[in-house]
Write a protein that holds these residues in place. Structure first.
Motif, PDB file in Angstrom:
ATOM      1  N   THR A  42      -2.934   4.130 -10.952  1.00  0.00           N
ATOM      2  CA  THR A  42      -2.413   5.085  -9.967  1.00  0.00           C
ATOM      3  C   THR A  42      -1.036   4.649  -9.477  1.00  0.00           C
ATOM      4  OG1 THR A  42      -3.699   3.926  -8.259  1.00  0.00           O
ATOM      5  CG2 THR A  42      -4.635   5.948  -9.147  1.00  0.00           C
ATOM      6  N   GLY A  43      -0.841   3.345  -9.324  1.00  0.00           N
ATOM      7  CA  GLY A  43       0.478   2.857  -8.917  1.00  0.00           C
ATOM      8  C   GLY A  43       1.542   3.210  -9.934  1.00  0.00           C
ATOM      9  N   TYR A  44       1.239   3.005 -11.206  1.00  0.00           N
ATOM     10  CA  TYR A  44       2.200   3.358 -12.266  1.00  0.00           C
ATOM     11  C   TYR A  44       2.493   4.856 -12.255  1.00  0.00           C
ATOM     12  CZ  TYR A  44       4.082   4.436 -16.852  1.00  0.00           C
ATOM     13  OH  TYR A  44       4.880   4.915 -17.860  1.00  0.00           O
ATOM     14  N   ILE A  45       1.434   5.658 -12.124  1.00  0.00           N
ATOM     15  CA  ILE A  45       1.609   7.122 -12.125  1.00  0.00           C
ATOM     16  C   ILE A  45       2.495   7.558 -10.963  1.00  0.00           C
ATOM     17  CG2 ILE A  45       0.392   9.309 -11.792  1.00  0.00           C
ATOM     18  CD1 ILE A  45      -1.988   7.965 -13.336  1.00  0.00           C
ATOM     19  N   SER A  46       2.274   6.982  -9.780  1.00  0.00           N
ATOM     20  CA  SER A  46       3.060   7.393  -8.606  1.00  0.00           C
ATOM     21  C   SER A  46       4.503   6.907  -8.694  1.00  0.00           C
ATOM     22  CB  SER A  46       2.417   6.880  -7.319  1.00  0.00           C
ATOM     23  OG  SER A  46       2.522   5.473  -7.217  1.00  0.00           O
ATOM     24  N   ILE A  47       4.709   5.697  -9.227  1.00  0.00           N
ATOM     25  CA  ILE A  47       6.067   5.146  -9.318  1.00  0.00           C
ATOM     26  C   ILE A  47       6.910   5.907 -10.331  1.00  0.00           C
ATOM     27  CG2 ILE A  47       7.410   3.115 -10.027  1.00  0.00           C
ATOM     28  CD1 ILE A  47       6.144   2.776  -7.311  1.00  0.00           C
ATOM     29  N   PHE A  83       0.844  -1.202   0.000  1.00  0.00           N
ATOM     30  CA  PHE A  83       0.000   0.000   0.000  1.00  0.00           C
ATOM     31  C   PHE A  83       0.876   1.249   0.000  1.00  0.00           C
ATOM     32  CE2 PHE A  83      -3.007   3.142   1.395  1.00  0.00           C
ATOM     33  CZ  PHE A  83      -4.256   2.679   0.992  1.00  0.00           C
ATOM     34  N   TRP A  84       1.906   1.257   0.831  1.00  0.00           N
ATOM     35  CA  TRP A  84       2.797   2.415   0.954  1.00  0.00           C
ATOM     36  C   TRP A  84       3.601   2.626  -0.328  1.00  0.00           C
ATOM     37  CZ3 TRP A  84       2.523   6.515   3.593  1.00  0.00           C
ATOM     38  CH2 TRP A  84       3.631   7.296   3.939  1.00  0.00           C
ATOM     39  N   ALA A  85       4.088   1.538  -0.912  1.00  0.00           N
ATOM     40  CA  ALA A  85       4.839   1.645  -2.171  1.00  0.00           C
ATOM     41  C   ALA A  85       3.931   2.125  -3.300  1.00  0.00           C
ATOM     42  CB  ALA A  85       5.467   0.300  -2.522  1.00  0.00           C
ATOM     43  N   TRP A  86       2.695   1.618  -3.321  1.00  0.00           N
ATOM     44  CA  TRP A  86       1.719   2.018  -4.343  1.00  0.00           C
ATOM     45  C   TRP A  86       1.456   3.523  -4.295  1.00  0.00           C
ATOM     46  CZ3 TRP A  86      -3.370   3.654  -2.946  1.00  0.00           C
ATOM     47  CH2 TRP A  86      -4.242   3.854  -4.024  1.00  0.00           C
ATOM     48  N   VAL A 115       9.653   3.079   1.012  1.00  0.00           N
ATOM     49  CA  VAL A 115       9.324   1.921   1.862  1.00  0.00           C
ATOM     50  C   VAL A 115      10.279   1.781   3.038  1.00  0.00           C
ATOM     51  CG1 VAL A 115       8.164   0.605   0.044  1.00  0.00           C
ATOM     52  CG2 VAL A 115      10.649   0.385   0.323  1.00  0.00           C
ATOM     53  N   THR A 116      11.389   2.508   3.038  1.00  0.00           N
ATOM     54  CA  THR A 116      12.332   2.448   4.165  1.00  0.00           C
ATOM     55  C   THR A 116      12.026   3.516   5.224  1.00  0.00           C
ATOM     56  OG1 THR A 116      13.952   3.953   3.135  1.00  0.00           O
ATOM     57  CG2 THR A 116      14.128   1.595   2.618  1.00  0.00           C
ATOM     58  N   ASN A 117      11.062   4.380   4.956  1.00  0.00           N
ATOM     59  CA  ASN A 117      10.711   5.465   5.879  1.00  0.00           C
ATOM     60  C   ASN A 117       9.969   4.888   7.079  1.00  0.00           C
ATOM     61  OD1 ASN A 117       9.844   7.745   7.199  1.00  0.00           O
ATOM     62  ND2 ASN A 117       8.522   8.478   5.547  1.00  0.00           N
ATOM     63  N   ASP A 118      10.495   5.122   8.289  1.00  0.00           N
ATOM     64  CA  ASP A 118       9.890   4.547   9.496  1.00  0.00           C
ATOM     65  C   ASP A 118       9.108   5.573  10.307  1.00  0.00           C
ATOM     66  OD1 ASP A 118       9.464   2.172  10.986  1.00  0.00           O
ATOM     67  OD2 ASP A 118      10.853   2.887  12.516  1.00  0.00           O
TER      68      ASP A 118
END
Length: 620
Positions: free
Chosen positions: A366-371, A268-271, A276-279
């Motif tokens: 949306t995942g493609y657009i954000s990536i 979800f966070w990567a999408w 993804v390493t942000n804590d």
């Protein structure tokens, strides 16, 4: 008036008789208090706390448990190695006595919780530890601390429990090599053990609510995030004056945790296009989106650079204060409280993201657009608010695939889009978290160069051994032939290696490409993670296929210890090597120009058909 610096871990005897006190931490003013009795400031040994049967209480405005493994290890080491002729100061705690007998921890919950966790790892049960801690917004936390610290599945239910479980594992590992009994003796030693300086707040002279004191107390410690500051704004007692609003208080606290848990799901966070390493608390991202919306709608014109990392907090604070003034002026305290409207905006944003995530087509687009950063999801959300319909396809530009070549930035985006649209058509799910966790490269399917690119003896030897160990029948006869001189000898001689190389290529029945420039065009390119690419290297096509099949079967690759290292083989990369696009009459030992053309045509047709682009011209 007497000044108290909280970083000083010892009691100043002269303070006891001082009527008025000013509190500071790291030079920053925190608050002014009147102490009505001398015992309001005491030195509190750990043994006293363990024998106290105190019920500590952590209010909703406070940050969650956030000690890192490093901080836990440092505390364990400090206690174990303490050899001074004095007690070990655990820094002050600040408390406020509640009417029901509980003790509110204004400052100190992180340390008291960590001690509880460490003692649990040392084998102490609740009756032996002696105190417990209630958390206003996470009702099950007391029970989790008592009985579920070891349970990894339970710890995944909220972010505080996750950090508590991690702290427990650190302490458990520490006690594998250090005596639990001796460590606890050092902690509780009456002469050299640990202690707190306890400040009991009795009267607030400057009239500030306790959550503002909390914000001041955190100056110079683990930096507070926007979400923790905003939480202290909205989960205040005076925001919830009626029974209805008391229920809403609980709902907001529970929904806050649910949103944070969902956002912490890796995919979800990567999408959402986030690191993804942000804590840090992930709800900060939603707060930032809403802060931008408020700043725009209310015409505040607050500049992000002026507030830096606390931009969201300052926008939201101003909004809540402004709306509260309007409500109070209109004598509408019983309804329409601004916190309700603000929280509705948070939920609306988050639930929109959940809707997009659950819909297969919206999820992939949306995942493609954000990536690819064509446009961030928060910008899509802004457009969504101002439009009845949001056509996500319009945010993706037409690809001119025949003008793309190896090294062009557009190649990776085109191949990623081909994967995404393929997943939409097949109703499968692209794994955005696996895609962003490792580096994917654009790689050649048929080798871009021949034996002359295998430059030194080690590379030649590795190449020969890879052919030998492949167990492919086509190559076996090379190693039993009477003229085979051994891998070491062949790799040591460039001419002999060239001869061996040609024999291998002959057995794959490979034809030279008539137009070598097409080796760099999209029909000969795919996306591979860096480790798989390193392992299959500049090998003949059958060996590459063998490696691809191995990764697909295991969903990873075996490491040196025989353990499976997870890998994500992209759907169209797998299809390409298995000749999915090449038709029926194919040579599975090589990748030639006809394969490349069929693959290129599949990319062109898939994208043109889905997006309704004008027909992408065929290769000339």
């Amino acid at each position: 008036m007497k000044r108290i610096d909280l970083e000083n871990g010892f009691v100043d005897e002269n303070i006891r008789d001082s009527e008025l006190l000013e509190f500071y931490r790291n030079g920053k003013f925190i608050g002014r208090f009147r102490l009505d009795r001398p015992e309001a400031i005491i030195e509190l040994n750990i043994k006293d706390i363990l024998n106290s049967e105190n019920r500590y209480f952590v209010s909703a405005y406070q940050r969650g448990y956030r000690w890192t493994p490093q901080q836990v290890n440092e505390l364990l080491d400090d206690i174990w190695s303490w050899d001074e002729n004095a007690k070990y100061s655990l820094q002050p705690i600040v408390i406020k006595q509640l009417d029901d007998g509980r003790i509110e921890l204004v400052d100190g919950q992180q340390r008291l919780t960590t001690l509880y966790i460490i003692l649990s790892a040392a084998g102490w049960n609740q009756s032996k530890i002696g105190y417990d801690i209630d958390y206003e917004t996470r009702k099950g936390t007391t029970g989790f601390l008592k009985s579920s610290l070891k349970d990894e599945s339970e710890s995944s239910k909220n972010i505080d429990w996750y950090h508590m479980h991690q702290a427990y594992k650190v302490a458990e590992k520490y006690f594998d090599v250090t005596s639990k009994e001796e460590w606890v003796k050092k902690l509780t030693n009456s002469e050299k053990g640990a202690f707190f300086v306890q400040y009991q707040i009795l009267k607030e002279i400057d009239g500030r609510p306790v959550e503002q004191i909390f914000t001041g107390l955190n100056a110079g410690k683990i930096p507070l995030t926007n979400s923790e500051l905003v939480k202290s704004l909205i989960l205040r007692e005076d925001n919830f004056k009626t029974e209805t609003y008391q229920n809403e208080f609980v709902e907001i606290a529970e929904e806050w945790d649910r949103i944070e848990r969902r956002l912490r799901e890796s995919n979800f966070w990567a999408w959402l296009g986030q690191d993804v390493t942000n804590d840090n608390p992930h709800i900060d991202y939603i707060l930032e989106i809403i802060a931008d919306r408020i700043n725009r709608d209310e015409k505040y014109e607050l500049q992000r650079k002026s507030y830096q990392e606390f931009y969201s907090y300052n926008v939201i604070r101003r909004y809540l204060n402004d709306k509260k003034k309007l409500v109070d002026e209109n004598n509408q305290n019983s309804k329409g409280y601004p916190v309700t409207d603000f929280w509705r905006m948070i939920k609306q944003c988050f639930m929109t993201f959940e809707d997009w995530y659950s819909d297969n087509e919206s999820y992939h687009l949306t995942g493609y657009i954000s990536i690819t950063k064509n446009e961030k999801i928060d910008e899509l959300y802004r457009d969504h608010l101002s439009s009845d319909t949001l056509n996500l396809k319009e945010y993706i530009s037409r690809m001119d695939i025949d003008n793309l070549s190896y090294g062009d930035k557009g190649v990776q985006n085109t191949l990623l889009l081909f994967n995404v649209v393929t997943c939409i058509r097949t109703k499968s799910r692209f794994r955005f978290d696996d895609y962003v966790k490792v580096k994917y490269h654009v790689e050649h399917i048929s080798p871009h160069s021949g034996f002359d690119d295998i430059k030194n003896k080690k590379e030649r030897l590795d190449w020969i051994k890879a052919i030998r160990d492949s167990s492919l029948e086509k190559f076996n006869e090379l190693f039993v032939a009477s003229d085979f001189e051994g891998a070491e000898i062949i790799s040591d001689d460039a001419d002999k290696f060239e001869s061996f190389y040609k024999k291998v290529i002959e057995r794959t029945e490979s034809e030279p490409w008539r137009q070598e420039e097409k080796l760099d065009q999209i029909g000969n390119l795919c996306l591979l993670d860096s480790k798989t690419n390193e392992e299959y290297g500049n090998k003949p096509f059958p060996l590459k296929v063998k490696k691809i099949v191995e990764v697909d079967k295991l969903q990873g690759s075996l490491d040196k210890n025989g353990e499976i290292e997870p890998r994500y083989l992209l759907p169209t990369t797998k299809n390409t090597f298995l000749k999915y696009y090449s038709g029926v009459n194919v040579n599975n030992l090589t990748w030639d120009e006809s394969d490349a053309k069929a693959y290129r045509d599949e990319i062109a047709c898939t994208l043109s058909d889905y997006f309704g682009w004008e027909e992408i011209s065929d290769e000339k």
